[in-house]
Design an enzyme around this catalytic site. Structure first.
Site: not given
Ligand code: MRU
Length: 353
Positions: A57-59, A236, A246-247
């Site tokens: 996870r994390g973009a 993201d 973003n999330k």
């Molecule tokens: O759904 P995820 O866990 O992949 O989402 C992650 C996020 O939204 C983070 O805030 C985002 O990737 C930015 S920070 C690396």
């Protein structure tokens, strides 16, 4: 990042390519914080599934996984007559795995930017992943001066080494400021429905950084009480005009911070730039399975394993967008490897990269 896997302390990124097995390997983020385990993807199709199921996870980490995944497909199909068709299919499947995080598309396009060979594709994937981690360090060096001793900082979702191959985005300035000897406190949004706050708390714990986990719905209260001096979170996808995806929950935080005059910063590497998307309105928002809201994954002490429990009875409707859009007017600044930018400077850099 330093990890303890099966009792052994080791230094691993969030995702990597294993030369011997030709597997894409990753830290299984669905097991954090209770277990630290490596998840193996023997073929590109398993890499696609790992991205979909949020094992990674994390973009930026997703972007690196997709880049390795495409390199893996090049290696798998290199001797096939229908190599080009197979690569087209692999590209499309990887791209569709998580539609909002633009790092994924940027990673795939970077692999395809030169004629494909197994060695060349792998080298480019490695370069893409390494650059993300290096930019994470730079983001920390650049952003740490925003943090002063005595501050209360609020963050949302997860933005540490797990999300950024290594080093982190929004967490990087926090970690580097702490390591310089500044002392402050971090409020960590729990981040329903997938509880990415658990990963943030797990990472902050490793540095001994003082923090408190709060429910997402409590953040407005803490801000209104004057208990938050700074909000830092990730992104993201960053549109050309500086709107960010973003999330889910980021927009609420941006509005409340704006109302109370609290600085609101977003930190991200250049893999998250999307110069081809003019504004946030043009960003596709990933809609995820309603089961993520209906159920929760936790650790059962009785069963001594991760366990899914139902939170609702049947016949209830859910809606589960994974991200939201925050317009540029609510963002104080963009912490990037190129400096802390305003929206005009950001657009300039995006267009000139
Ligand atoms: O759904 P995820 O866990 O992949 O989402 C992650 C996020 O939204 C983070 O805030 C985002 O990737 C930015 S920070 C690396």
């Amino acid at each position: 990042m330093k990890l303890q896997i099966n009792g052994e302390v080791t230094d691993k990124p969030a995702v990597w390519w294993d030369k011997n097995s030709k597997f894409v390997k990753m830290i299984d983020q669905t097991k954090i914080p209770f277990q630290v385990e490596v998840f193996n993807c023997p073929t590109y199709r398993e890499t696609v599934q790992a991205i979909k199921k949020m094992i990674i996870r994390g973009a930026p980490s997703i972007g690196a996984a997709a880049a390795y995944g495409l390199a893996q497909a090049v290696d798998e199909f290199w001797d096939n007559e229908d190599f080009e068709d197979q690569i087209r299919i692999a590209y499309d499947e990887l791209l569709a795995a998580r539609p909002t995080a633009v790092d994924l598309k940027n990673g795939l396009d970077f692999i395809k930017s030169d004629p494909l060979t197994p060695e060349g594709a792998l080298n480019r994937a490695q370069f893409f992943a390494d650059r993300i981690a290096e930019e994470g360090l730079k983001i920390g060096q650049i952003g740490k001066d925003l943090i002063k001793s005595g501050m209360n900082i609020l963050t949302h979702c997860h933005t540490g080494a797990l999300a950024l191959v290594d080093n982190g985005s929004a967490l990087s300035p926090i970690i580097q400021a702490w390591e310089e000897g500044k002392r402050f406190h971090v409020y960590v949004d729990e981040t329903r429905p997938r509880f990415q706050g658990r990963m943030t708390a797990w990472e902050l714990n490793q540095y001994g950084i003082d923090h408190t986990v709060i429910c997402d719905s409590a953040s407005g209260f803490f801000i209104s009480q004057g208990n938050v001096d700074l909000v830092i979170l990730g992104a993201d996808r960053v549109a050309r005009n500086g709107d960010i995806a973003n999330k889910i929950g980021t927009y609420n935080l941006a509005l409340i911070s704006h109302y109370h005059d609290i600085p609101f910063y977003t930190a991200f590497p250049s893999s998250t730039f999307d110069s081809s998307t003019p504004t946030g309105k043009d960003i596709e928002i990933e809609q995820r399975d309603s089961l993520e809201v209906k159920q929760a994954l936790g650790y059962s002490k009785i069963l001594n394993e991760n366990h899914v429990v139902s939170l609702y009875t049947e016949n209830i409707k859910f809606n589960n967008p994974a991200f939201d859009i925050t317009p540029n007017k609510f963002i104080t600044g963009y912490i990037t490897p190129h400096g802390i930018l305003d929206k005009a400077e950001l657009e300039d850099i995006m267009l000139n990269l």
